[in-house]
Motif scaffolding. Structure first.
Motif, PDB file in Angstrom:
ATOM      1  N   ASP A   1       0.822  -1.218   0.000  1.00  0.00           N
ATOM      2  CA  ASP A   1       0.000   0.000   0.000  1.00  0.00           C
ATOM      3  C   ASP A   1       0.850   1.260   0.000  1.00  0.00           C
ATOM      4  O   ASP A   1       0.494   2.262  -0.615  1.00  0.00           O
ATOM      5  CB  ASP A   1      -0.933   0.025   1.218  1.00  0.00           C
ATOM      6  N   VAL A   2       1.975   1.220   0.707  1.00  0.00           N
ATOM      7  CA  VAL A   2       2.838   2.416   0.816  1.00  0.00           C
ATOM      8  C   VAL A   2       4.097   2.289  -0.037  1.00  0.00           C
ATOM      9  O   VAL A   2       4.971   3.151   0.023  1.00  0.00           O
ATOM     10  CB  VAL A   2       3.206   2.711   2.289  1.00  0.00           C
ATOM     11  N   GLN A   3       4.179   1.200  -0.818  1.00  0.00           N
ATOM     12  CA  GLN A   3       5.313   0.976  -1.729  1.00  0.00           C
ATOM     13  C   GLN A   3       6.648   1.069  -0.996  1.00  0.00           C
ATOM     14  O   GLN A   3       7.572   1.760  -1.427  1.00  0.00           O
ATOM     15  CB  GLN A   3       5.248   1.946  -2.913  1.00  0.00           C
ATOM     16  N   ASP A   4       6.750   0.341   0.111  1.00  0.00           N
ATOM     17  CA  ASP A   4       7.962   0.315   0.919  1.00  0.00           C
ATOM     18  C   ASP A   4       8.660  -1.024   0.712  1.00  0.00           C
ATOM     19  O   ASP A   4       8.094  -2.069   1.016  1.00  0.00           O
ATOM     20  CB  ASP A   4       7.606   0.505   2.397  1.00  0.00           C
ATOM     21  N   PRO A   5       9.893  -1.027   0.193  1.00  0.00           N
ATOM     22  CA  PRO A   5      10.555  -2.284  -0.148  1.00  0.00           C
ATOM     23  C   PRO A   5      11.190  -3.028   1.024  1.00  0.00           C
ATOM     24  O   PRO A   5      11.655  -4.158   0.861  1.00  0.00           O
ATOM     25  CB  PRO A   5      11.653  -1.838  -1.128  1.00  0.00           C
ATOM     26  N   ARG A   6      11.203  -2.436   2.223  1.00  0.00           N
ATOM     27  CA  ARG A   6      11.866  -3.096   3.349  1.00  0.00           C
ATOM     28  C   ARG A   6      11.199  -4.429   3.682  1.00  0.00           C
ATOM     29  O   ARG A   6       9.984  -4.531   3.682  1.00  0.00           O
ATOM     30  CB  ARG A   6      11.853  -2.194   4.584  1.00  0.00           C
ATOM     31  N   VAL A   7      12.023  -5.406   3.985  1.00  0.00           N
ATOM     32  CA  VAL A   7      11.529  -6.734   4.338  1.00  0.00           C
ATOM     33  C   VAL A   7      11.447  -6.838   5.855  1.00  0.00           C
ATOM     34  O   VAL A   7      12.435  -6.623   6.554  1.00  0.00           O
ATOM     35  CB  VAL A   7      12.461  -7.837   3.799  1.00  0.00           C
TER      36      VAL A   7
ATOM     37  N   ALA B   1       8.486  -5.803  12.448  1.00  0.00           N
ATOM     38  CA  ALA B   1       7.291  -5.082  11.996  1.00  0.00           C
ATOM     39  C   ALA B   1       6.991  -3.900  12.915  1.00  0.00           C
ATOM     40  O   ALA B   1       6.612  -2.819  12.456  1.00  0.00           O
ATOM     41  CB  ALA B   1       6.096  -6.028  11.935  1.00  0.00           C
ATOM     42  N   LEU B   2       7.190  -4.093  14.216  1.00  0.00           N
ATOM     43  CA  LEU B   2       6.954  -3.013  15.170  1.00  0.00           C
ATOM     44  C   LEU B   2       7.982  -1.897  15.001  1.00  0.00           C
ATOM     45  O   LEU B   2       7.630  -0.722  14.954  1.00  0.00           O
ATOM     46  CB  LEU B   2       7.000  -3.572  16.594  1.00  0.00           C
ATOM     47  N   ARG B   3       9.230  -2.259  14.881  1.00  0.00           N
ATOM     48  CA  ARG B   3      10.296  -1.258  14.771  1.00  0.00           C
ATOM     49  C   ARG B   3      10.180  -0.448  13.476  1.00  0.00           C
ATOM     50  O   ARG B   3      10.285   0.772  13.473  1.00  0.00           O
ATOM     51  CB  ARG B   3      11.666  -1.936  14.830  1.00  0.00           C
ATOM     52  N   GLU B   4       9.935  -1.137  12.360  1.00  0.00           N
ATOM     53  CA  GLU B   4       9.901  -0.471  11.059  1.00  0.00           C
ATOM     54  C   GLU B   4       8.531   0.126  10.728  1.00  0.00           C
ATOM     55  O   GLU B   4       8.411   0.939   9.817  1.00  0.00           O
ATOM     56  CB  GLU B   4      10.327  -1.447   9.956  1.00  0.00           C
ATOM     57  N   ARG B   5       7.501  -0.342  11.443  1.00  0.00           N
ATOM     58  CA  ARG B   5       6.118   0.109  11.209  1.00  0.00           C
ATOM     59  C   ARG B   5       5.645  -0.164   9.781  1.00  0.00           C
ATOM     60  O   ARG B   5       4.856   0.597   9.210  1.00  0.00           O
ATOM     61  CB  ARG B   5       5.944   1.599  11.529  1.00  0.00           C
ATOM     62  N   VAL B   6       6.128  -1.270   9.209  1.00  0.00           N
ATOM     63  CA  VAL B   6       5.726  -1.662   7.864  1.00  0.00           C
ATOM     64  C   VAL B   6       5.885  -3.174   7.730  1.00  0.00           C
ATOM     65  O   VAL B   6       6.718  -3.782   8.403  1.00  0.00           O
ATOM     66  CB  VAL B   6       6.572  -0.923   6.792  1.00  0.00           C
ATOM     67  N   GLY B   7       5.080  -3.767   6.868  1.00  0.00           N
ATOM     68  CA  GLY B   7       5.212  -5.203   6.610  1.00  0.00           C
ATOM     69  C   GLY B   7       4.077  -5.696   5.734  1.00  0.00           C
ATOM     70  O   GLY B   7       3.037  -5.049   5.608  1.00  0.00           O
TER      71      GLY B   7
END
Length: 198
Positions: A59-65, A72-78
């Protein structure tokens, strides 16, 4: 390790991916728990926190794995998987049995199918599936112990499947795919795991 069991107590353990003992996971759980002693209200608060505060990678086009709950908590994305891992950890750290569930859904990116990850929480004597994937136009997942309101309904005509098992740990197909990935958007476009090997 057998990922399937009937005993809710087997759905309380932390592991490498569901790292419920991680200090940051425990701190968030304590913060969410401070407002209620009721397990159902805590589960709802944890669900809404993960759904609304951890963005879905595509949804946010964030490539981080991200794979583990703490990542997931630290990066706030997944992807859906990492979000499910975090919600499971937040429930388990508060002694609420939770496990992982999967759906096989049509995949517009590849024209085939892809696994979708969600969770089930054990409350009031039974399992209740919840989908913390994250809402967007056309997706309105809500926490409910009465009637499921997941991100997507399954269409068997399209070859889609609701897998009935509640797993104690993430399935190898998901863990291996994320561990091999350097760019989660590339993984998403080239093809997520298409099905469970049951």
């Amino acid at each position: 390790m057998d990922l399937r069991t009937q005993d809710p107590d087997d759905y309380l353990a932390a592991d490498e991916v569901i790292d419920a003992t991680h200090p940051e996971v425990r701190a968030l759980a304590a913060e969410l728990r401070a407002s209620t002693l009721d397990d159902a209200l805590y589960a709802k608060a944890a669900f809404e926190w993960v759904r609304d505060n951890v963005s879905h990678s595509f949804d946010v086009q964030d490539p981080r794995v991200t794979l583990t709950a703490s990542e997931a908590l630290r990066e706030r994305v997944g992807l859906c998987y990492a979000k499910a891992h975090l919600l499971t950890a937040l429930l388990r750290v508060e002694h609420i049995p939770a496990g992982l569930c999967y759906q096989r859904l049509a995949d517009e990116a590849t024209g085939g199918h892809a696994l979708h990850g969600l969770i089930a929480v054990y409350l009031d004597g039974s399992w209740h599936r919840q989908d913390p994937r994250g809402n967007k136009p056309g997706v309105d997942a809500q926490f409910s112990l009465q009637q499921e309101q997941l991100a997507w309904p399954v269409d068997p005509v399209e070859g889609e499947v609701d897998y009935p098992t509640v797993y104690t740990a993430p399935v190898p197909e998901v863990v291996d795919a994320l561990k091999r990935a350097d760019d989660v958007l590339l993984l998403y476009r080239q093809g997520l795991p298409p099905a469970l090997k049951e």
